[in-house]
Design a protein around this motif. Structure first.
Motif, PDB file in Angstrom:
ATOM      1  N   PHE A 138     -18.485  -9.259 -88.306  1.00 46.22           N
ATOM      2  CA  PHE A 138     -18.570 -10.755 -88.832  1.00 46.22           C
ATOM      3  C   PHE A 138     -17.233 -11.223 -88.614  1.00 46.22           C
ATOM      4  N   CYS A 139     -17.098 -11.904 -87.546  1.00 47.37           N
ATOM      5  CA  CYS A 139     -15.391 -12.300 -87.125  1.00 47.37           C
ATOM      6  C   CYS A 139     -15.581 -13.828 -86.796  1.00 47.37           C
ATOM      7  N   LEU A 140     -14.270 -14.344 -86.674  1.00 52.51           N
ATOM      8  CA  LEU A 140     -14.045 -15.705 -86.106  1.00 52.51           C
ATOM      9  C   LEU A 140     -13.007 -15.640 -85.278  1.00 52.51           C
ATOM     10  N   CYS A 141     -13.231 -15.747 -83.993  1.00 54.37           N
ATOM     11  CA  CYS A 141     -11.954 -15.797 -83.264  1.00 54.37           C
ATOM     12  C   CYS A 141     -11.847 -16.915 -81.995  1.00 54.37           C
ATOM     13  N   ARG A 142     -10.691 -16.882 -81.622  1.00 53.65           N
ATOM     14  CA  ARG A 142     -10.277 -17.871 -80.513  1.00 53.65           C
ATOM     15  C   ARG A 142     -10.971 -17.607 -79.019  1.00 53.65           C
ATOM     16  N   ARG A 143     -11.554 -18.583 -78.610  1.00 54.20           N
ATOM     17  CA  ARG A 143     -12.290 -18.210 -77.364  1.00 54.20           C
ATOM     18  C   ARG A 143     -11.372 -17.790 -76.199  1.00 54.20           C
ATOM     19  N   ASN A 144     -10.028 -18.383 -76.352  1.00 56.29           N
ATOM     20  CA  ASN A 144      -9.146 -17.924 -75.237  1.00 56.29           C
ATOM     21  C   ASN A 144      -8.739 -16.527 -75.283  1.00 56.29           C
ATOM     22  N   LEU A 145      -9.104 -15.790 -76.389  1.00 58.01           N
ATOM     23  CA  LEU A 145      -9.027 -14.346 -76.384  1.00 58.01           C
ATOM     24  C   LEU A 145      -9.835 -13.612 -75.233  1.00 58.01           C
ATOM     25  N   LEU A 146     -10.945 -14.247 -74.384  1.00 57.26           N
ATOM     26  CA  LEU A 146     -11.617 -13.720 -73.318  1.00 57.26           C
ATOM     27  C   LEU A 146     -10.980 -12.937 -72.354  1.00 57.26           C
ATOM     28  N   PRO A 147      -9.843 -13.465 -71.564  1.00 54.35           N
ATOM     29  CA  PRO A 147      -9.048 -12.663 -70.651  1.00 54.35           C
ATOM     30  C   PRO A 147      -8.368 -11.219 -71.298  1.00 54.35           C
ATOM     31  N   HIS A 148      -7.932 -11.356 -72.351  1.00 55.96           N
ATOM     32  CA  HIS A 148      -7.476 -10.287 -72.999  1.00 55.96           C
ATOM     33  C   HIS A 148      -8.402  -9.348 -73.513  1.00 55.96           C
ATOM     34  N   LEU A 149      -9.772  -9.601 -73.920  1.00 53.60           N
ATOM     35  CA  LEU A 149     -10.610  -8.739 -74.196  1.00 53.60           C
ATOM     36  C   LEU A 149     -11.213  -8.151 -72.897  1.00 53.60           C
ATOM     37  N   GLU A 150     -11.101  -9.192 -71.763  1.00 53.91           N
ATOM     38  CA  GLU A 150     -11.706  -8.673 -70.472  1.00 53.91           C
ATOM     39  C   GLU A 150     -11.022  -7.272 -69.799  1.00 53.91           C
ATOM     40  N   ALA A 151      -9.737  -7.531 -70.155  1.00 56.89           N
ATOM     41  CA  ALA A 151      -8.660  -6.619 -69.804  1.00 56.89           C
ATOM     42  C   ALA A 151      -8.822  -5.250 -70.488  1.00 56.89           C
ATOM     43  N   TYR A 152      -8.944  -5.322 -71.772  1.00 57.29           N
ATOM     44  CA  TYR A 152      -9.407  -4.149 -72.760  1.00 57.29           C
ATOM     45  C   TYR A 152     -10.538  -3.309 -72.201  1.00 57.29           C
ATOM     46  N   LEU A 153     -11.667  -3.959 -72.019  1.00 60.63           N
ATOM     47  CA  LEU A 153     -12.955  -3.571 -71.559  1.00 60.63           C
ATOM     48  C   LEU A 153     -12.650  -2.779 -70.259  1.00 60.63           C
ATOM     49  N   ALA A 154     -12.060  -3.698 -69.216  1.00 61.53           N
ATOM     50  CA  ALA A 154     -11.655  -2.965 -67.877  1.00 61.53           C
ATOM     51  C   ALA A 154     -10.991  -1.683 -68.185  1.00 61.53           C
ATOM     52  N   GLY A 155     -10.308  -1.854 -68.877  1.00 60.18           N
ATOM     53  CA  GLY A 155      -9.432  -0.431 -69.087  1.00 60.18           C
ATOM     54  C   GLY A 155     -10.194   0.564 -69.948  1.00 60.18           C
ATOM     55  N   GLY A 156     -11.464   0.371 -70.131  1.00 60.93           N
ATOM     56  CA  GLY A 156     -12.274   1.426 -70.688  1.00 60.93           C
ATOM     57  C   GLY A 156     -12.319   1.196 -72.174  1.00 60.93           C
ATOM     58  N   GLY A 157     -11.746   0.420 -72.955  1.00 61.09           N
ATOM     59  CA  GLY A 157     -11.706   0.160 -74.304  1.00 61.09           C
ATOM     60  C   GLY A 157     -12.982  -0.320 -74.536  1.00 61.09           C
ATOM     61  N   ARG A 158     -13.447   0.458 -75.865  1.00 56.41           N
ATOM     62  CA  ARG A 158     -14.761   0.146 -76.444  1.00 56.41           C
ATOM     63  C   ARG A 158     -14.872  -0.100 -77.694  1.00 56.41           C
ATOM     64  N   LYS A 159     -13.780   0.461 -78.559  1.00 59.84           N
ATOM     65  CA  LYS A 159     -13.844   0.408 -79.997  1.00 59.84           C
ATOM     66  C   LYS A 159     -13.325  -0.826 -80.598  1.00 59.84           C
ATOM     67  N   VAL A 160     -14.182  -1.577 -81.352  1.00 62.16           N
ATOM     68  CA  VAL A 160     -13.705  -2.933 -82.015  1.00 62.16           C
ATOM     69  C   VAL A 160     -12.584  -2.897 -82.687  1.00 62.16           C
ATOM     70  N   ASP A 161     -12.351  -1.877 -83.575  1.00 68.85           N
ATOM     71  CA  ASP A 161     -11.073  -1.711 -84.261  1.00 68.85           C
ATOM     72  C   ASP A 161      -9.830  -1.567 -83.314  1.00 68.85           C
TER      73      ASP A 161
END
Ligand SMILES: Nc1nc2c(ncn2[C@@H]2O[C@H](COP(=O)(O)OP(=O)(O)OP(=O)(O)O)[C@@H](O)[C@H]2O)c(=O)[nH]1
Length: 195
Positions: A138-161
């Motif tokens: 249950f969150c609200l966030c800024r859409r411009n976090l997309l590249p940051h999240l993409e990099a996290y996932l590309a690096g193998g990150g999976r955990k939300v916390d």
């Protein structure tokens, strides 16, 4: 008069595997005669400016609720961040609010309270919390976090916390509405609510 707020896209997260319920598509499981996702859509719809559904199975059945449906861009069921990632990529508006498909008692003021918390703290992401328990989906966030999240996932990150820990996050307390965050993971939980 309230200042106009930034527009918000709501993303209902229905992309999981429902293993604890026997591998069913949880959003489509009926609670009191209606699919769980329908309860969530009904409560989230008046709180946002656009509403979209993230689902990895049964796209046609989800589309019947009248909102765009999209799957994860990153395959393999890697968790809720894949749904958030796809939501950030599809959202038309600068802010994105998420809610899971298995929490049918969602607060009517969820988004307003997350928005107030985000704006007050000038944070990147606001997340709900009750007592000692965070509710990361249950969150609200800024859409411009997309590249940051993409990099996290590309690096193998999976955990939300762990991803949240890299951001400026504000926790918004909903201790007065703790029941609104009850979620349904098992057949037993479904039966206990289905009366
Ligand atoms: N897009 C996407 N969403 C997911 C994924 N896994 C979980 N979710 C969503 O994240 C939220 C919390 O999911 P969980 O209840 O932990 O997982 P679940 O797959 O639904 O159920 P279990 O298999 O029983 O853990 C729900 O809204 C799920 O739909 C995934 O791999 N992709």
């Amino acid at each position: 008069m309230n200042a106009p707020r930034d527009k918000i896209t709501g993303v209902v997260l229905a992309g999981g595997q429902g293993r604890r319920m026997g591998g069913v598509d949880k959003g489509l499981v009926a609670l009191r005669g209606r699919p769980m996702v329908d309860w969530v859509l009904e409560r989230l719809r008046p709180q946002v400016d656009e509403l979209i559904i993230n689902a990895n199975q049964n796209a046609e059945r989800y589309a019947a609720f009248g909102h765009p449906v999209f799957g994860d861009d990153i395959g393999g069921f890697v968790g809720p961040l894949a749904g958030l990632h796809a939501g950030l990529a599809r959202a038309q508006h600068p802010l994105v609010a998420t809610a899971p498909c298995d929490s049918p008692f969602l607060s009517a003021d969820l988004v307003a309270r997350l928005y107030a918390g985000l704006a007050d703290a000038d944070a990147e992401l606001a997340v709900a919390r009750t007592f000692d328990q965070p509710h990361p989906v249950f969150c609200l966030c800024r859409r411009n976090l997309l590249p940051h999240l993409e990099a996290y996932l590309a690096g193998g990150g999976r955990k939300v916390d762990a991803w949240y820990a890299t951001l400026k996050v504000v926790e918004v307390r909903f201790d007065d509405e703790a029941d609104a965050f009850r979620n349904i993971n098992t057949r037993g939980e479904l039966q206990s609510f289905d009366r």
